[in-house]
Scaffold this motif. Structure first.
Motif, PDB file in Angstrom:
ATOM      1  N   ASP A   1       0.825  -1.206   0.000  1.00  0.00           N
ATOM      2  CA  ASP A   1       0.000   0.000   0.000  1.00  0.00           C
ATOM      3  C   ASP A   1       0.861   1.258   0.000  1.00  0.00           C
ATOM      4  OD1 ASP A   1       0.978  -0.452   2.523  1.00  0.00           O
ATOM      5  OD2 ASP A   1      -0.842   0.153   3.568  1.00  0.00           O
ATOM      6  N   ASN A   2       2.097   1.153  -0.482  1.00  0.00           N
ATOM      7  CA  ASN A   2       2.992   2.298  -0.564  1.00  0.00           C
ATOM      8  C   ASN A   2       2.340   3.433  -1.335  1.00  0.00           C
ATOM      9  OD1 ASN A   2       5.282   3.979  -1.624  1.00  0.00           O
ATOM     10  ND2 ASN A   2       6.441   2.516  -0.405  1.00  0.00           N
ATOM     11  N   LEU A   3       2.464   4.654  -0.838  1.00  0.00           N
ATOM     12  CA  LEU A   3       1.805   5.796  -1.456  1.00  0.00           C
ATOM     13  C   LEU A   3       2.700   6.517  -2.444  1.00  0.00           C
ATOM     14  CD1 LEU A   3       0.006   7.294   1.682  1.00  0.00           C
ATOM     15  CD2 LEU A   3      -0.923   5.753  -0.042  1.00  0.00           C
ATOM     16  N   GLY A   4       3.893   6.042  -2.659  1.00  0.00           N
ATOM     17  CA  GLY A   4       4.813   6.722  -3.556  1.00  0.00           C
ATOM     18  C   GLY A   4       4.599   6.344  -5.006  1.00  0.00           C
TER      19      GLY A   4
ATOM     20  N   TYR B   1      -5.166  -5.641  -0.997  1.00  0.00           N
ATOM     21  CA  TYR B   1      -4.610  -5.529   0.341  1.00  0.00           C
ATOM     22  C   TYR B   1      -4.784  -6.768   1.219  1.00  0.00           C
ATOM     23  CZ  TYR B   1      -4.610  -0.671  -1.136  1.00  0.00           C
ATOM     24  OH  TYR B   1      -4.417   0.494  -1.842  1.00  0.00           O
ATOM     25  N   LYS B   2      -5.580  -7.731   0.728  1.00  0.00           N
ATOM     26  CA  LYS B   2      -5.833  -8.890   1.574  1.00  0.00           C
ATOM     27  C   LYS B   2      -5.566 -10.207   0.871  1.00  0.00           C
ATOM     28  CE  LYS B   2      -9.200 -10.586   4.938  1.00  0.00           C
ATOM     29  NZ  LYS B   2     -10.579 -10.409   5.486  1.00  0.00           N
ATOM     30  N   ASN B   3      -6.061 -10.386  -0.335  1.00  0.00           N
ATOM     31  CA  ASN B   3      -5.910 -11.662  -1.030  1.00  0.00           C
ATOM     32  C   ASN B   3      -5.744 -11.451  -2.530  1.00  0.00           C
ATOM     33  OD1 ASN B   3      -5.926 -14.267  -1.957  1.00  0.00           O
ATOM     34  ND2 ASN B   3      -7.903 -14.835  -1.079  1.00  0.00           N
ATOM     35  N   PRO B   4      -4.505 -11.304  -3.024  1.00  0.00           N
ATOM     36  CA  PRO B   4      -4.273 -11.057  -4.448  1.00  0.00           C
ATOM     37  C   PRO B   4      -4.531 -12.274  -5.332  1.00  0.00           C
ATOM     38  CG  PRO B   4      -2.195 -11.331  -3.322  1.00  0.00           C
ATOM     39  CD  PRO B   4      -3.245 -11.295  -2.251  1.00  0.00           C
ATOM     40  N   ASP B   5      -4.831 -13.434  -4.718  1.00  0.00           N
ATOM     41  CA  ASP B   5      -5.104 -14.636  -5.501  1.00  0.00           C
ATOM     42  C   ASP B   5      -6.595 -14.855  -5.726  1.00  0.00           C
ATOM     43  OD1 ASP B   5      -2.385 -15.360  -5.713  1.00  0.00           O
ATOM     44  OD2 ASP B   5      -2.422 -16.141  -3.678  1.00  0.00           O
ATOM     45  N   SER B   6      -7.396 -13.829  -5.514  1.00  0.00           N
ATOM     46  CA  SER B   6      -8.834 -13.928  -5.744  1.00  0.00           C
ATOM     47  C   SER B   6      -9.352 -12.586  -6.245  1.00  0.00           C
ATOM     48  CB  SER B   6      -9.563 -14.313  -4.450  1.00  0.00           C
ATOM     49  OG  SER B   6      -9.503 -13.247  -3.505  1.00  0.00           O
ATOM     50  N   ARG B   7     -10.629 -12.555  -6.636  1.00  0.00           N
ATOM     51  CA  ARG B   7     -11.311 -11.318  -7.033  1.00  0.00           C
ATOM     52  C   ARG B   7     -10.561 -10.593  -8.147  1.00  0.00           C
ATOM     53  NH1 ARG B   7     -15.005  -9.905  -2.582  1.00  0.00           N
ATOM     54  NH2 ARG B   7     -14.701 -11.400  -0.908  1.00  0.00           N
TER      55      ARG B   7
ATOM     56  N   LEU C   1     -21.030   1.636  -6.928  1.00  0.00           N
ATOM     57  CA  LEU C   1     -19.610   1.366  -7.148  1.00  0.00           C
ATOM     58  C   LEU C   1     -18.882   0.919  -5.875  1.00  0.00           C
ATOM     59  CD1 LEU C   1     -18.628   4.309  -9.524  1.00  0.00           C
ATOM     60  CD2 LEU C   1     -18.803   1.884 -10.120  1.00  0.00           C
ATOM     61  N   LYS C   2     -19.546   1.087  -4.724  1.00  0.00           N
ATOM     62  CA  LYS C   2     -18.890   0.723  -3.468  1.00  0.00           C
ATOM     63  C   LYS C   2     -18.547  -0.768  -3.443  1.00  0.00           C
ATOM     64  CE  LYS C   2     -19.234   0.884   1.564  1.00  0.00           C
ATOM     65  NZ  LYS C   2     -20.034   1.322   2.741  1.00  0.00           N
ATOM     66  N   ALA C   3     -19.440  -1.612  -3.977  1.00  0.00           N
ATOM     67  CA  ALA C   3     -19.184  -3.054  -3.984  1.00  0.00           C
ATOM     68  C   ALA C   3     -17.933  -3.372  -4.803  1.00  0.00           C
ATOM     69  CB  ALA C   3     -20.394  -3.796  -4.536  1.00  0.00           C
ATOM     70  N   LEU C   4     -17.765  -2.683  -5.946  1.00  0.00           N
ATOM     71  CA  LEU C   4     -16.579  -2.895  -6.770  1.00  0.00           C
ATOM     72  C   LEU C   4     -15.342  -2.358  -6.068  1.00  0.00           C
ATOM     73  CD1 LEU C   4     -17.985  -1.951 -10.309  1.00  0.00           C
ATOM     74  CD2 LEU C   4     -17.697  -4.233  -9.308  1.00  0.00           C
ATOM     75  N   TRP C   5     -15.492  -1.245  -5.367  1.00  0.00           N
ATOM     76  CA  TRP C   5     -14.386  -0.640  -4.612  1.00  0.00           C
ATOM     77  C   TRP C   5     -13.884  -1.630  -3.562  1.00  0.00           C
ATOM     78  CZ3 TRP C   5     -12.287   0.598  -0.042  1.00  0.00           C
ATOM     79  CH2 TRP C   5     -11.397   1.674   0.029  1.00  0.00           C
ATOM     80  N   VAL C   6     -14.804  -2.176  -2.787  1.00  0.00           N
ATOM     81  CA  VAL C   6     -14.441  -3.133  -1.732  1.00  0.00           C
ATOM     82  C   VAL C   6     -13.834  -4.391  -2.342  1.00  0.00           C
ATOM     83  CG1 VAL C   6     -15.354  -4.625   0.084  1.00  0.00           C
ATOM     84  CG2 VAL C   6     -16.166  -2.260  -0.118  1.00  0.00           C
TER      85      VAL C   6
END
Length: 208
Positions: free
Chosen positions: A11-14, A183-189, A171-176
Protein backbone atom coordinates in the motif's frame (compact mmCIF):
# COMPACT_ATOMS: atom_id res chain seq x y z
CA UNK A 1 -0.53 -14.47 0.63
CA UNK A 2 1.55 -14.48 -2.51
CA UNK A 3 3.98 -11.61 -2.58
CA UNK A 4 3.66 -9.31 -5.57
CA UNK A 5 6.46 -6.98 -6.58
CA UNK A 6 9.64 -6.32 -4.64
CA UNK A 7 8.56 -4.12 -1.79
CA UNK A 8 7.35 -5.05 1.64
CA UNK A 9 4.41 -2.62 1.71
CA UNK A 10 1.85 -3.13 -1.08
CA UNK A 11 0.00 0.00 0.00
CA UNK A 12 2.99 2.30 -0.56
CA UNK A 13 1.80 5.80 -1.46
CA UNK A 14 4.81 6.72 -3.56
CA UNK A 15 5.65 6.12 -7.18
CA UNK A 16 8.14 3.73 -8.76
CA UNK A 17 10.95 5.07 -10.92
CA UNK A 18 11.07 2.37 -13.59
CA UNK A 19 13.42 3.80 -16.25
CA UNK A 20 16.69 5.68 -15.99
CA UNK A 21 15.92 7.40 -19.30
CA UNK A 22 13.66 10.39 -18.45
CA UNK A 23 11.76 10.12 -21.75
CA UNK A 24 10.94 6.45 -21.22
CA UNK A 25 9.97 7.20 -17.64
CA UNK A 26 7.57 9.93 -18.82
CA UNK A 27 6.15 7.68 -21.54
CA UNK A 28 5.37 5.00 -18.96
CA UNK A 29 2.86 7.37 -17.35
CA UNK A 30 -0.46 8.70 -18.53
CA UNK A 31 -3.46 10.62 -17.25
CA UNK A 32 -6.44 8.29 -17.08
CA UNK A 33 -8.57 10.58 -19.26
CA UNK A 34 -6.34 10.04 -22.32
CA UNK A 35 -6.93 6.30 -22.92
CA UNK A 36 -10.58 6.56 -21.84
CA UNK A 37 -11.21 9.36 -24.34
CA UNK A 38 -9.27 7.49 -27.02
CA UNK A 39 -11.32 4.32 -26.60
CA UNK A 40 -14.66 6.15 -26.56
CA UNK A 41 -13.82 8.18 -29.67
CA UNK A 42 -12.68 5.07 -31.55
CA UNK A 43 -15.81 3.24 -30.41
CA UNK A 44 -18.02 6.03 -31.77
CA UNK A 45 -16.15 6.09 -35.09
CA UNK A 46 -16.38 2.33 -35.51
CA UNK A 47 -20.09 2.30 -34.64
CA UNK A 48 -20.75 5.13 -37.09
CA UNK A 49 -18.96 3.28 -39.89
CA UNK A 50 -20.95 0.16 -39.11
CA UNK A 51 -24.20 2.11 -39.14
CA UNK A 52 -23.50 3.98 -42.39
CA UNK A 53 -21.46 1.49 -44.41
CA UNK A 54 -23.03 -1.90 -43.66
CA UNK A 55 -26.46 -3.48 -44.06
CA UNK A 56 -26.51 -4.72 -40.48
CA UNK A 57 -29.74 -3.69 -38.73
CA UNK A 58 -29.68 -1.39 -35.71
CA UNK A 59 -31.03 -4.10 -33.43
CA UNK A 60 -28.44 -6.64 -34.54
CA UNK A 61 -25.71 -4.04 -34.23
CA UNK A 62 -26.70 -3.28 -30.64
CA UNK A 63 -26.72 -6.97 -29.74
CA UNK A 64 -23.25 -7.41 -31.26
CA UNK A 65 -22.07 -4.34 -29.35
CA UNK A 66 -23.40 -5.84 -26.12
CA UNK A 67 -21.61 -9.11 -26.94
CA UNK A 68 -18.38 -7.15 -27.36
CA UNK A 69 -18.89 -5.56 -23.94
CA UNK A 70 -19.47 -8.93 -22.24
CA UNK A 71 -16.50 -10.41 -24.07
CA UNK A 72 -14.30 -7.62 -22.74
CA UNK A 73 -15.20 -8.50 -19.13
CA UNK A 74 -14.04 -12.07 -19.81
CA UNK A 75 -10.79 -10.91 -21.41
CA UNK A 76 -10.22 -8.50 -18.51
CA UNK A 77 -10.58 -11.36 -16.03
CA UNK A 78 -8.35 -13.78 -17.94
CA UNK A 79 -5.62 -11.19 -18.54
CA UNK A 80 -5.63 -10.14 -14.89
CA UNK A 81 -5.53 -13.69 -13.56
CA UNK A 82 -3.16 -15.41 -15.98
CA UNK A 83 -0.95 -12.63 -17.37
CA UNK A 84 -0.84 -9.86 -14.78
CA UNK A 85 -0.53 -12.44 -11.99
CA UNK A 86 1.65 -14.94 -13.83
CA UNK A 87 4.08 -17.00 -11.76
CA UNK A 88 7.32 -15.02 -11.92
CA UNK A 89 9.60 -18.05 -11.60
CA UNK A 90 12.28 -16.87 -14.05
CA UNK A 91 14.15 -13.54 -14.21
CA UNK A 92 12.44 -12.64 -17.51
CA UNK A 93 8.92 -13.44 -16.28
CA UNK A 94 9.70 -11.66 -13.03
CA UNK A 95 10.65 -8.49 -14.91
CA UNK A 96 7.64 -8.66 -17.22
CA UNK A 97 5.19 -9.31 -14.37
CA UNK A 98 6.54 -6.49 -12.29
CA UNK A 99 6.59 -4.01 -15.18
CA UNK A 100 3.02 -4.68 -16.31
CA UNK A 101 1.34 -5.20 -12.95
CA UNK A 102 3.54 -5.90 -9.95
CA UNK A 103 4.52 -2.24 -9.75
CA UNK A 104 0.82 -1.38 -9.52
CA UNK A 105 0.44 -3.61 -6.47
CA UNK A 106 3.45 -1.95 -4.86
CA UNK A 107 2.15 1.54 -5.65
CA UNK A 108 -1.64 1.16 -6.06
CA UNK A 109 -2.34 4.87 -5.58
CA UNK A 110 0.03 6.06 -8.30
CA UNK A 111 -2.59 7.72 -10.53
CA UNK A 112 -0.24 8.02 -13.51
CA UNK A 113 0.12 4.24 -13.82
CA UNK A 114 -3.49 3.11 -13.63
CA UNK A 115 -3.62 2.61 -17.41
CA UNK A 116 -1.27 1.65 -20.20
CA UNK A 117 0.49 4.56 -21.98
CA UNK A 118 -1.42 6.05 -24.97
CA UNK A 119 0.80 4.47 -27.62
CA UNK A 120 0.18 1.04 -26.10
CA UNK A 121 -3.57 1.70 -25.94
CA UNK A 122 -3.54 2.80 -29.60
CA UNK A 123 -1.66 -0.35 -30.58
CA UNK A 124 -4.22 -2.45 -28.69
CA UNK A 125 -7.05 -0.79 -30.62
CA UNK A 126 -5.45 -1.44 -34.01
CA UNK A 127 -4.63 -5.06 -33.16
CA UNK A 128 -8.15 -5.68 -31.85
CA UNK A 129 -9.69 -4.15 -34.97
CA UNK A 130 -7.59 -6.38 -37.22
CA UNK A 131 -8.36 -9.52 -35.21
CA UNK A 132 -12.09 -8.85 -34.98
CA UNK A 133 -12.30 -7.97 -38.69
CA UNK A 134 -10.44 -11.16 -39.62
CA UNK A 135 -12.80 -13.28 -37.51
CA UNK A 136 -16.19 -11.62 -38.08
CA UNK A 137 -15.87 -9.30 -41.06
CA UNK A 138 -18.09 -6.20 -41.02
CA UNK A 139 -19.71 -7.26 -37.73
CA UNK A 140 -16.45 -6.08 -36.14
CA UNK A 141 -17.62 -2.49 -36.62
CA UNK A 142 -20.17 -3.14 -33.87
CA UNK A 143 -18.24 -5.68 -31.79
CA UNK A 144 -15.21 -3.38 -31.40
CA UNK A 145 -17.23 -0.48 -29.89
CA UNK A 146 -18.68 -2.79 -27.23
CA UNK A 147 -15.21 -4.06 -26.38
CA UNK A 148 -13.72 -0.56 -26.23
CA UNK A 149 -16.62 0.78 -24.13
CA UNK A 150 -15.99 -2.10 -21.74
CA UNK A 151 -12.30 -1.18 -21.65
CA UNK A 152 -13.11 2.49 -20.94
CA UNK A 153 -15.53 1.42 -18.21
CA UNK A 154 -12.89 -0.81 -16.64
CA UNK A 155 -10.36 2.03 -16.61
CA UNK A 156 -12.93 4.37 -15.05
CA UNK A 157 -13.83 1.92 -12.28
CA UNK A 158 -10.17 1.11 -11.64
CA UNK A 159 -9.30 4.79 -11.33
CA UNK A 160 -12.21 5.50 -8.97
CA UNK A 161 -11.24 2.55 -6.77
CA UNK A 162 -7.66 3.77 -6.37
CA UNK A 163 -8.11 7.55 -6.44
CA UNK A 164 -11.10 8.04 -4.14
CA UNK A 165 -12.59 6.87 -0.88
CA UNK A 166 -15.42 4.29 -1.07
CA UNK A 167 -18.29 5.90 -3.00
CA UNK A 168 -21.79 5.89 -1.54
CA UNK A 169 -23.40 4.24 -4.56
CA UNK A 170 -23.36 0.99 -6.55
CA UNK A 171 -19.61 1.37 -7.15
CA UNK A 172 -18.89 0.72 -3.47
CA UNK A 173 -19.18 -3.05 -3.98
CA UNK A 174 -16.58 -2.90 -6.77
CA UNK A 175 -14.39 -0.64 -4.61
CA UNK A 176 -14.44 -3.13 -1.73
CA UNK A 177 -13.96 -6.08 -4.09
CA UNK A 178 -10.80 -4.65 -5.64
CA UNK A 179 -9.47 -3.40 -2.31
CA UNK A 180 -9.61 -6.97 -0.96
CA UNK A 181 -7.69 -8.14 -4.04
CA UNK A 182 -4.98 -5.55 -3.41
CA UNK A 183 -4.61 -5.53 0.34
CA UNK A 184 -5.83 -8.89 1.57
CA UNK A 185 -5.91 -11.66 -1.03
CA UNK A 186 -4.27 -11.06 -4.45
CA UNK A 187 -5.10 -14.64 -5.50
CA UNK A 188 -8.83 -13.93 -5.74
CA UNK A 189 -11.31 -11.32 -7.03
CA UNK A 190 -9.65 -10.68 -10.39
CA UNK A 191 -12.64 -8.92 -11.94
CA UNK A 192 -12.46 -5.14 -11.65
CA UNK A 193 -15.39 -3.91 -13.72
CA UNK A 194 -17.56 -6.86 -12.65
CA UNK A 195 -17.20 -9.88 -10.32
CA UNK A 196 -19.20 -12.02 -12.80
CA UNK A 197 -16.33 -14.24 -13.94
CA UNK A 198 -14.98 -14.61 -10.39
CA UNK A 199 -18.30 -16.20 -9.45
CA UNK A 200 -18.45 -18.35 -12.59
CA UNK A 201 -14.82 -19.51 -12.47
CA UNK A 202 -14.50 -19.94 -8.71
CA UNK A 203 -12.18 -17.12 -7.68
CA UNK A 204 -14.74 -15.34 -5.49
CA UNK A 205 -14.23 -16.92 -2.05
CA UNK A 206 -17.01 -16.76 0.52
CA UNK A 207 -14.45 -15.49 2.99
CA UNK A 208 -10.98 -14.00 2.40
Amino acid sequence: MKKIGRLEKPDNLGSAHMFSNPMLERMSRTHISIPITMFLVLACISYYVGYTETEISVGTGLLICLAGLVFFTFVEYMMHKYFFHMDHDTPMKDKIQYSVHGVHHDYPKDKDRLAMPPFVSAAYSVILYLIFTLIMGEFAYYFLPGFLIGYAGYLSVHFIVHAYQPPKNFLKALWVNHAIHHYKNPDSRFGVSTPLWDYILGTMPKKD
